[in-house]
Write an enzyme that holds these catalytic residues in place. Structure first.
Site, PDB file in Angstrom:
ATOM      1  N   SER A  68       0.800  -1.224   0.000  1.00  0.00           N
ATOM      2  CA  SER A  68       0.000   0.000   0.000  1.00  0.00           C
ATOM      3  C   SER A  68       0.834   1.275   0.000  1.00  0.00           C
ATOM      4  O   SER A  68       0.321   2.348  -0.327  1.00  0.00           O
ATOM      5  CB  SER A  68      -0.938   0.013   1.210  1.00  0.00           C
ATOM      6  OG  SER A  68      -0.214   0.163   2.413  1.00  0.00           O
TER       7      SER A  68
ATOM      8  N   LYS B 293       0.877   4.743   6.865  1.00  0.00           N
ATOM      9  CA  LYS B 293       0.295   5.579   5.802  1.00  0.00           C
ATOM     10  C   LYS B 293       0.945   6.959   5.852  1.00  0.00           C
ATOM     11  O   LYS B 293       1.768   7.255   6.720  1.00  0.00           O
ATOM     12  CB  LYS B 293      -1.220   5.722   5.974  1.00  0.00           C
ATOM     13  CG  LYS B 293      -1.991   4.422   6.039  1.00  0.00           C
ATOM     14  CD  LYS B 293      -2.005   3.672   4.725  1.00  0.00           C
ATOM     15  CE  LYS B 293      -2.811   2.379   4.846  1.00  0.00           C
ATOM     16  NZ  LYS B 293      -2.746   1.556   3.595  1.00  0.00           N
TER      17      LYS B 293
END
Length: 230
Positions: free
Chosen positions: A52, A108
């Site tokens: 990701s 993230k």
């Protein structure tokens, strides 16, 4: 002439076995205390299990995470408290997913700060009406579930993965509360190009064979990624 007699060595006192055991227990207690202090307030290690954050972070990247100023907690438990530092925009952070706090930590990038208005259209992210310049992303940015402008709540952060087409992030489940942020990566200390299954939770056997295979086949190590800092 007679040689001078050798001086008698002082007899070493015999330490009772019980006292020796007590000293060992105390020594190991201090070792464990120092470990818990470092692990709970200064830094920890993390490994990247998914794509990701490509290409900023690759599957198999091993990170050193700094908790200094962000969070303090008891290792191997979910108990932790936020500290005084707050992340800035476009900083990579590590946090406990608010929708599943018992699962492994997420990594993230911070896109929206408290009070920001976030929009996603025309393949880009817009913050407070201004297109956000992002030279770290992979793929086109799609809104997915974020179809309307979103104002980031107080004490929360809007986060996204750099691999925009393969990231389960704030576009789907909302913002990250400040209390769930535990730190930020500071350096890649190891990176292995092996099966992604090795880095899934609970895969101890596969992880052991991944490290052993890297020792036998050094080409599995991504040498150029080692010691990269953030």
């Amino acid at each position: 002439m007679k040689a001078d007699p050798k001086p008698n060595k002082e007899a070493q006192p015999n330490v009772p076995v019980g006292q020796k055991v007590q000293r060992e227990i105390i020594a190991w207690f201090w070792v464990a205390l120092v470990f818990l202090l470092i692990n709970g307030t200064i830094g920890q290690a993390r490994v990247i299990p998914s794509g990701s954050m490509e290409n900023t972070l690759l599957i198999g990247d091993h990170l050193i995470m700094s908790r200094i100023g962000y969070d303090a907690g008891v290792p191997f438990t979910n108990w932790h408290v936020p500290l005084w530092r707050n992340p800035h925009r476009q900083q990579v952070i590590i946090f406990k997913p608010p929708f599943a706090p018992d699962t492994p930590d997420y990594v993230k990038r911070v896109i929206g700060l408290p009070g920001d208005t976030i929009e996603i259209h025309d393949g880009s992210v817009w913050v407070n009406g201004q297109r956000l310049t992002e030279n770290y992303t992979t793929g086109r940015t799609e809104p997915y579930d974020l179809r309307q402008p979103l104002k980031v709540p107080d004490n929360c952060y809007f986060v996204m993965g750099d691999n925009r087409g393969n990231s389960y992030d704030s576009r789907f489940w909302g913002c990250v509360p400040r209390k769930d942020i535990i730190g930020t990566p500071v350096m890649i200390y190891m990176s292995l190009n092996v099966s992604p299954d090795a880095w899934e939770p609970g895969q101890i056997r596969e992880r052991f064979f991944a490290y052993a295979n890297a020792l036998v086949h050094p080409g599995l190590v991504r040498w150029k990624r080692l010691f990269r800092t953030f």
